[in-house]
Design an enzyme around this catalytic site. Structure first.
Site, PDB file in Angstrom:
ATOM      1  N   SER A   1      88.363  59.908  36.378  1.00 24.86           N
ATOM      2  CA  SER A   1      87.792  60.701  37.496  1.00 24.86           C
ATOM      3  C   SER A   1      88.789  61.487  38.513  1.00 24.86           C
ATOM      4  CB  SER A   1      87.128  59.559  38.467  1.00 24.86           C
ATOM      5  OG  SER A   1      86.018  59.078  37.803  1.00 24.86           O
TER       6      SER A   1
ATOM      7  N   GLU B   1      78.131  65.293  33.460  1.00 20.08           N
ATOM      8  CA  GLU B   1      77.799  63.909  33.439  1.00 20.08           C
ATOM      9  C   GLU B   1      76.292  63.403  33.533  1.00 20.08           C
ATOM     10  OE1 GLU B   1      79.931  61.253  35.820  1.00 20.08           O
ATOM     11  OE2 GLU B   1      81.750  62.652  35.588  1.00 20.08           O
TER      12      GLU B   1
END
Length: 588
Positions: free
Chosen positions: A375, A503
């Site tokens: 991330s 995502e």
């Protein structure tokens, strides 16, 4: 000191702002003409009164005189009424055009603008600041214009009647100006602070109310109440300061009025007794004095409101002058089924650390490219650069042999279908959300087909109102999986050539993920697809996997290739495999 210096040159920005709205010159000229006629008639009335007083006797009264006198009053009232309505109409049209121009500008501003400006402040520009401008133009300007004409006309007549007495009367006005000018400057400073505090309060309201579920889940009501209460107290403080200034202005104007009356009646009485002035002329003087002092109050109110408008004008102009996206410049995309190549691509936000550094990769048409990595590595930023929300600080992105900057922005973005983790929906019906952004009308058959392909038709049909079911603000009445499937159906209706999935299944449970994955397969068929994903099941079959960490491309290849050559990818894949096995056990 700076705040006090600004008002002297602050007419130009407001006039420029009004000029941009292109007000109706014909209506404005007609309104001003009627206002001038009404004011000129009002200037004649004291002269009639003078003659009536000087030659008053019952025998001299006639129906003709009474009818003429009444007719003048009616004519003056009609002219003033129509002119006031027309000036208000012009003012309302100016503000409507200003809001339309501002709204159009807000929709054309690039994403970096919204990164640097809080939503509540931007909303305040559209509502509060334009409301301040509206009040000045629609209400205060009307009284200001008629007031100026009345004052100038009354003073001119008074000088003609008795210049000595007029000079004595006007000698009182500079005394009032000594007090009014500093008060006006203070009003500007206070009003500007009030507008800024109002914008800040609007920002707080927008933020808290839009995320009210987060507030309640975190038991943060007390904290947010304290923050809001502090803003309310600050607004109250500014309101009291404004009230104190207005409380000084009103009695001051009354004091000036009474002083003028005392001077006129006292000095005028002496001149009447000496024979230099008739009783009718003294009465006319007092009537003209009223026609000067009453508009002076309106003129003062105009300047008070004008001080408020200066700050609002500056903020509105700052938005209107901000650089905007050019949606129409460049050539249309004629072939989107070409390779996308990224060459030495770098990017950093203003005054920030580098987000992407010298990325190089190629996406073949009709293939699936998965983008994985820790991330904060810059994956979503890469998507933003592809959609041209931001400009690269280095390197290029090409479609075929052409840089994507050479394409028409509207045409370029129409090639993309985007499904994110959030699946944003607008307040409205399911049908509204499916057809959102479509230029042409979409048939029911096309809507149903897209919903079936997205595995959404079944649950939509089971809802009480089917496709006309309201989804609530941000789609809150639907589950996460349902929102995702509607987003997929919306992308299918758009029929994009390039698909980006950010995502899209990461927030779903295993059961919902299975359905959404099947819907995504239908969506991805025959399209160039880029996928940001954390789940191994999403990327294992990709034609190409890009591993990005800390803004750099550290590995690329197929799943099997990266397992052998990239230790961090091997760790990523192993963790995902364990997670998948755990979820499978829990599901069983």
């Amino acid at each position: 000191m700076n705040d006090q210096a600004k008002p002297s040159g602050s007419w130009k920005p407001l006039l420029r702002l009004i000029g941009q709205t292109r007000p109706s010159k014909g209506l404005l000229i007609t309104a001003i003409s009627l206002s001038l006629i009404g004011t000129l008639i009002s200037l004649i009335i004291p002269l009639f009164t003078k003659n009536l007083v000087d030659g008053f006797s019952i025998s001299n009264l006639s129906w003709q005189q009474m009818t003429l006198f009444g007719g003048i009053f009616v004519l003056q009232a009609l002219a003033s009424g129509f002119s006031m309505y027309m000036l208000n109409a012009v003012g309302q049209r100016i503000v409507a055009n200003l809001r339309d121009k501002l709204w159009k500008k807000l929709l054309k501003l690039p994403i970096p603008f919204y990164d640097n400006h809080r939503t509540g402040e931007t909303i305040s520009r559209m509502t509060n600041d334009t409301g301040v401008v509206k009040q000045l133009i629609s209400e205060n300007s009307t009284n200001f214009l008629t007031g100026i004409i009345s004052v100038i006309g009354s003073v001119a007549v008074l000088f003609y009647m008795d210049w000595q007495m007029t000079a004595v009367m006007l000698g009182v006005i500079p005394i009032a100006a000594v007090f009014l000018v500093p008060l006006g400057r203070q009003m500007y400073i206070v009003s500007k602070g009030l507008q800024e505090e109002t914008a800040s309060f609007t920002t707080t309201l927008t933020q808290v109310l839009s995320e009210v579920r987060l507030v309640k889940s975190m038991n943060a009501e007390k904290r947010e109440y304290t923050a809001g209460s502090t803003k309310i107290s600050s607004l109250f403080s500014f309101g009291l300061k404004e009230a104190r200034i207005q409380a000084m202005i009103a009695p001051l104007m009354f004091f000036v009025m009474m002083m003028l009356l005392v001077v006129i009646i006292g000095y005028g009485g002496v001149r009447v007794s000496s024979g230099a002035l008739s009783a009718g002329e003294l009465v006319a003087f007092i009537l003209y004095l009223i026609q000067i002092v009453m508009p002076m109050t309106q003129i003062t109110s105009f300047f008070t409101q004008f001080k408020k408008t200066v700050g609002a004008t500056e903020r509105i102009i700052a938005i209107l002058d901000a650089p905007e996206e050019d949606h129409e410049g460049g050539k249309p995309v004629d072939r989107a089924d070409q390779a996308i190549s990224v060459n030495d691509l770098s990017f950093h936000y203003a005054n920030g650390e580098p987000v992407l550094a010298e990325l190089n990769f190629r996406v073949e048409p009709g293939t699936v490219t998965a983008i994985v990595g820790p991330s904060g590595g810059g994956k979503t930023t890469l998507f933003s650069l592809l959609e041209r929300y931001y400009e690269p600080t280095g390197g290029t992105i090409k479609l075929g042999k052409e840089s994507i900057d050479s394409y028409n922005l509207r045409s370029w973005r129409s090639q993309f279908g985007y499904v994110s983790q959030e699946s944003p929906l607008i307040a409205g019906t399911i049908r509204d959300n499916l057809c959102y952004g479509m230029d042409q009308e979409v048939s029911d058959a096309a809507i149903v087909h897209a919903a079936e392909m997205a595995y959404a038709h079944t649950f939509i049909s089971e809802l009480p109102n089917g496709y006309d079911t309201e989804v609530g603000e941000r789609g809150i009445k639907l589950s996460g999986g349902q929102r995702q499937r509607i987003a997929i159906a919306r992308a299918l209706l758009r029929d994009p050539k390039i698909l980006m999935l950010d995502e899209a299944t990461s927030s779903l449970d295993s059961k919902s993920e299975v359905v959404v994955q099947e819907a995504l397969k239908n969506l991805m068929a025959g399209r160039t697809t880029l996928v940001i994903a954390h789940r191994l099941s999403t990327v294992v079959d990709a034609d190409q996997i890009l591993f990005i960490e800390k803004g750099k491309l550290t590995g690329s290849g197929t799943h099997d290739e990266l397992l052998e050559t990239h230790p961090l990818y091997l760790e990523f894949a192993t963790q995902q495999l364990r997670l998948h096995e755990k979820e499978t056990v829990e599901l069983e």
